[in-house]
Structure formats: structure tokens, C-alpha cells
Design a protein around this motif. Structure first.
Motif, PDB file in Angstrom:
ATOM      1  N   TYR A 113      32.399  44.151  44.356  1.00 54.02           N
ATOM      2  CA  TYR A 113      32.419  43.761  42.949  1.00 54.02           C
ATOM      3  C   TYR A 113      32.368  45.019  42.080  1.00 54.02           C
ATOM      4  O   TYR A 113      31.383  45.290  41.414  1.00 54.02           O
ATOM      5  CB  TYR A 113      31.243  42.830  42.649  1.00 54.02           C
ATOM      6  CG  TYR A 113      31.278  42.187  41.290  1.00 54.02           C
ATOM      7  CD1 TYR A 113      32.417  42.247  40.491  1.00 54.02           C
ATOM      8  CD2 TYR A 113      30.172  41.508  40.798  1.00 54.02           C
ATOM      9  CE1 TYR A 113      32.444  41.654  39.251  1.00 54.02           C
ATOM     10  CE2 TYR A 113      30.188  40.903  39.560  1.00 54.02           C
ATOM     11  CZ  TYR A 113      31.324  40.989  38.784  1.00 54.02           C
ATOM     12  OH  TYR A 113      31.349  40.410  37.542  1.00 54.02           O
TER      13      TYR A 113
ATOM     14  N   TYR B   7      32.632  47.259  39.089  1.00 60.67           N
ATOM     15  CA  TYR B   7      32.603  47.016  37.656  1.00 60.67           C
ATOM     16  C   TYR B   7      33.742  47.786  37.004  1.00 60.67           C
ATOM     17  O   TYR B   7      33.906  48.987  37.227  1.00 60.67           O
ATOM     18  CB  TYR B   7      31.246  47.453  37.108  1.00 60.67           C
ATOM     19  CG  TYR B   7      31.023  47.112  35.667  1.00 60.67           C
ATOM     20  CD1 TYR B   7      31.127  45.786  35.241  1.00 60.67           C
ATOM     21  CD2 TYR B   7      30.711  48.086  34.739  1.00 60.67           C
ATOM     22  CE1 TYR B   7      30.916  45.460  33.916  1.00 60.67           C
ATOM     23  CE2 TYR B   7      30.494  47.767  33.410  1.00 60.67           C
ATOM     24  CZ  TYR B   7      30.608  46.457  33.000  1.00 60.67           C
ATOM     25  OH  TYR B   7      30.400  46.146  31.691  1.00 60.67           O
TER      26      TYR B   7
ATOM     27  N   LEU C 151      36.547  35.844  43.495  1.00 60.22           N
ATOM     28  CA  LEU C 151      35.422  35.039  43.989  1.00 60.22           C
ATOM     29  C   LEU C 151      34.186  35.243  43.099  1.00 60.22           C
ATOM     30  O   LEU C 151      33.518  34.273  42.716  1.00 60.22           O
ATOM     31  CB  LEU C 151      35.125  35.442  45.435  1.00 60.22           C
ATOM     32  CG  LEU C 151      33.975  34.736  46.141  1.00 60.22           C
ATOM     33  CD1 LEU C 151      34.263  33.244  46.289  1.00 60.22           C
ATOM     34  CD2 LEU C 151      33.741  35.346  47.534  1.00 60.22           C
ATOM     35  N   ALA C 152      33.919  36.491  42.742  1.00 60.41           N
ATOM     36  CA  ALA C 152      32.761  36.796  41.884  1.00 60.41           C
ATOM     37  C   ALA C 152      32.897  36.094  40.534  1.00 60.41           C
ATOM     38  O   ALA C 152      31.926  35.557  39.988  1.00 60.41           O
ATOM     39  CB  ALA C 152      32.642  38.299  41.686  1.00 60.41           C
TER      40      ALA C 152
ATOM     41  N   LEU D  47      32.180  32.506  40.823  1.00 62.34           N
ATOM     42  CA  LEU D  47      30.746  32.267  41.019  1.00 62.34           C
ATOM     43  C   LEU D  47      29.929  32.657  39.781  1.00 62.34           C
ATOM     44  O   LEU D  47      28.704  32.570  39.793  1.00 62.34           O
ATOM     45  CB  LEU D  47      30.245  33.074  42.223  1.00 62.34           C
ATOM     46  CG  LEU D  47      30.739  32.622  43.591  1.00 62.34           C
ATOM     47  CD1 LEU D  47      30.497  33.714  44.634  1.00 62.34           C
ATOM     48  CD2 LEU D  47      30.062  31.335  44.020  1.00 62.34           C
TER      49      LEU D  47
ATOM     50  N   LEU E 114      29.372  35.623  38.465  1.00 63.51           N
ATOM     51  CA  LEU E 114      28.470  36.751  38.698  1.00 63.51           C
ATOM     52  C   LEU E 114      28.680  37.828  37.639  1.00 63.51           C
ATOM     53  O   LEU E 114      29.803  38.134  37.279  1.00 63.51           O
ATOM     54  CB  LEU E 114      28.710  37.370  40.079  1.00 63.51           C
ATOM     55  CG  LEU E 114      28.581  36.453  41.273  1.00 63.51           C
ATOM     56  CD1 LEU E 114      28.635  37.264  42.553  1.00 63.51           C
ATOM     57  CD2 LEU E 114      27.297  35.649  41.216  1.00 63.51           C
TER      58      LEU E 114
ATOM     59  N   THR F 151      25.388  43.411  39.790  1.00 66.70           N
ATOM     60  CA  THR F 151      25.333  43.870  41.173  1.00 66.70           C
ATOM     61  C   THR F 151      24.017  44.614  41.360  1.00 66.70           C
ATOM     62  O   THR F 151      23.568  45.275  40.426  1.00 66.70           O
ATOM     63  CB  THR F 151      26.504  44.813  41.522  1.00 66.70           C
ATOM     64  OG1 THR F 151      26.549  45.868  40.588  1.00 66.70           O
ATOM     65  CG2 THR F 151      27.810  44.073  41.571  1.00 66.70           C
ATOM     66  N   PRO F 152      23.414  44.557  42.519  1.00 64.96           N
ATOM     67  CA  PRO F 152      23.870  43.643  43.562  1.00 64.96           C
ATOM     68  C   PRO F 152      23.468  42.193  43.264  1.00 64.96           C
ATOM     69  O   PRO F 152      22.491  41.964  42.579  1.00 64.96           O
ATOM     70  CB  PRO F 152      23.110  44.142  44.797  1.00 64.96           C
ATOM     71  CG  PRO F 152      21.864  44.761  44.248  1.00 64.96           C
ATOM     72  CD  PRO F 152      22.222  45.333  42.909  1.00 64.96           C
ATOM     73  N   THR F 153      24.284  41.287  43.777  1.00 68.25           N
ATOM     74  CA  THR F 153      23.866  39.888  43.825  1.00 68.25           C
ATOM     75  C   THR F 153      23.932  39.483  45.293  1.00 68.25           C
ATOM     76  O   THR F 153      24.904  39.807  45.981  1.00 68.25           O
ATOM     77  CB  THR F 153      24.784  38.986  42.992  1.00 68.25           C
ATOM     78  OG1 THR F 153      24.635  39.312  41.611  1.00 68.25           O
ATOM     79  CG2 THR F 153      24.419  37.504  43.173  1.00 68.25           C
ATOM     80  N   PHE F 154      22.882  38.825  45.752  1.00 68.28           N
ATOM     81  CA  PHE F 154      22.826  38.384  47.147  1.00 68.28           C
ATOM     82  C   PHE F 154      22.922  36.877  47.226  1.00 68.28           C
ATOM     83  O   PHE F 154      22.460  36.170  46.315  1.00 68.28           O
ATOM     84  CB  PHE F 154      21.487  38.801  47.784  1.00 68.28           C
ATOM     85  CG  PHE F 154      21.238  40.279  47.767  1.00 68.28           C
ATOM     86  CD1 PHE F 154      21.761  41.098  48.751  1.00 68.28           C
ATOM     87  CD2 PHE F 154      20.486  40.854  46.755  1.00 68.28           C
ATOM     88  CE1 PHE F 154      21.533  42.468  48.734  1.00 68.28           C
ATOM     89  CE2 PHE F 154      20.252  42.230  46.723  1.00 68.28           C
ATOM     90  CZ  PHE F 154      20.784  43.033  47.722  1.00 68.28           C
TER      91      PHE F 154
ATOM     92  N   LYS G  52      21.199  32.094  45.699  1.00 68.02           N
ATOM     93  CA  LYS G  52      21.516  33.285  44.902  1.00 68.02           C
ATOM     94  C   LYS G  52      20.274  34.084  44.515  1.00 68.02           C
ATOM     95  O   LYS G  52      19.298  33.530  44.033  1.00 68.02           O
ATOM     96  CB  LYS G  52      22.266  32.852  43.645  1.00 68.02           C
ATOM     97  CG  LYS G  52      22.732  34.007  42.783  1.00 68.02           C
ATOM     98  CD  LYS G  52      23.867  33.630  41.871  1.00 68.02           C
ATOM     99  CE  LYS G  52      23.427  32.741  40.730  1.00 68.02           C
ATOM    100  NZ  LYS G  52      24.533  32.472  39.799  1.00 68.02           N
ATOM    101  N   VAL G  53      20.341  35.398  44.750  1.00 70.25           N
ATOM    102  CA  VAL G  53      19.280  36.313  44.319  1.00 70.25           C
ATOM    103  C   VAL G  53      19.959  37.441  43.548  1.00 70.25           C
ATOM    104  O   VAL G  53      20.811  38.147  44.092  1.00 70.25           O
ATOM    105  CB  VAL G  53      18.521  36.916  45.522  1.00 70.25           C
ATOM    106  CG1 VAL G  53      17.430  37.855  45.038  1.00 70.25           C
ATOM    107  CG2 VAL G  53      17.943  35.825  46.404  1.00 70.25           C
TER     108      VAL G  53
END
Lengths: 136, 50
Positions: A19, A21, A95-96, A99, A101, A104-107, A113-114
Motif C-alpha cells: 500500500y 502512499y 484492494l486497499a 477495504l 484503508l 499503514t500498517p494495517t493488519f 482489522k488492526v
């Protein structure tokens, strides 16, 4: 992250999505570098190096890192300059977006989702919750 | 009043820190991965190296 995965032996799997930026100069070329290394079977070596060396991720630094981990530098540079793996990066970016989003980071830990640079202890807590849920 | 605000602040903070219980399905094919495909826990990380 890799340390966490290794700590749990065969119970945990880590999957990387890119992802980059768009307003950061070297975000995209670093993702290309990781994938170029992957094409030569050394993704994790490059991945670890990029995390440690960030934000020093300009083209000539990346080529230096490729040399450092023993890649075929000519092949690596060609891949970098031709944006050979742009398709994978575009796919992950799409995909990001789907979702929603923004960080970053996203887990996603078993889909949960975290967001953000949370402490490792916190990630471990979620992993433990998931492992315990699987035991029942 | 101060105490109520404090509790509100703490609960907001904790709420933010806890993982969502909603589960997302993420396609994994063709992405770099470490660990067995049938692992009990799969972590997907969206990363920006810079």
C-alpha cells in the motif's frame, strides 16, 4: 512481524500486501524492489532491509541493498526500471481502496482489522485470542 | 464531572485500540507469504516501506 510469526512456529502465517502512499517519493519504487527481490527468491531479505533502512529508499540505495543481499543486480535494476511488478501493486492498492484503508500498517488477523503501529504485545494478544478460539 | 470525562476518554481510547470483531475476507493468492497455508492464524499486513 517476521519475528512474531517465527515465534509461533507453524501456527501463524504472514501475508504482505503493498500500500505505497502516492505522495511519498520512494514508496512505490520500494514496493517494486521488494517484488523484484521476490522474483529472485529473496523477498524476505529485501523486505527486512527496506524496513530497517527506511526512509533511505531512493533508486541507488535500493540497488545497493540488492547487491548487499546477493541479487543479480542487473536483473533487479531492469525489473525496477520497467515497473515489472506494477500489476501486483495496483491489485493491492485496489484492494486497499475497496477495504477503505487509509493507514499503514494495517493488519488483518484472521480477518480482524488492526490499524496502525500498535505495540507487538497487542498484536500478540489478538493472535492468542484467535489461537484459543481455534482450540475450542 | 471530571471523573465522567476521564472514563469517557479512557473508554474511547480503549475502543480505538481494540481489534474489530467484524471479519474481512482478503484474497491472498500471489502475495508474498511466510508460514504454512493452513496456519491457524493468518496475518495480512498492508505495508508502505517509506
Amino acid at each position: 512481524m517476521e519475528k512474531i510469526v517465527k515465534e509461533y512456529g507453524n501456527k501463524v502465517r504472514l501475508v504482505i500486501k503493498f500500500y505505497p502512499y502516492k505522495y511519498r517519493d520512494f514508496a512505490r519504487i520500494s514496493a517494486e524492489a521488494a517484488l523484484a527481490a521476490s522474483d529472485q527468491g529473496k523477498f524476505w531479505e529485501m523486505h527486512g532491509l527496506l524496513i530497517r533502512k527506511s526512509p533511505q529508499l531512493d533508486r541507488s540505495s535500493l540497488i545497493g541493498y540488492a547487491k548487499q543481499i546477493g541479487l543479480d543486480v542487473q536483473k533487479f535494476t531492469l525489473s525496477l526500471d520497467a515497473h515489472k511488478n506494477a500489476g501486483i501493486i495496483e491489485r493491492d492498492l485496489k484492494l486497499a481502496l475497496e477495504l477503505d484503508l487509509f493507514n499503514t500498517p494495517t493488519f488483518f488477523i484472521n480477518g480482524r482489522k488492526v490499524i496502525g503501529n500498535v505495540p507487538f504485545a497487542y498484536l500478540k494478544k489478538i493472535i492468542e485470542e484467535e489461537l484459543n478460539a481455534k482450540k475450542k | 464531572m471530571k471523573k465522567a470525562l476521564f472514563i469517557l476518554f479512557i473508554s474511547l481510547f480503549l475502543g480505538q485500540a481494540s481489534a474489530e470483531t467484524k471479519r474481512f475476507t482478503i484474497p491472498l493468492e500471489g502475495s508474498p507469504s511466510l508460514g504454512p497455508q493452513d496456519a491457524l492464524v493468518t496475518i495480512v499486513e498492508f505495508i508502505d516501506y517509506q
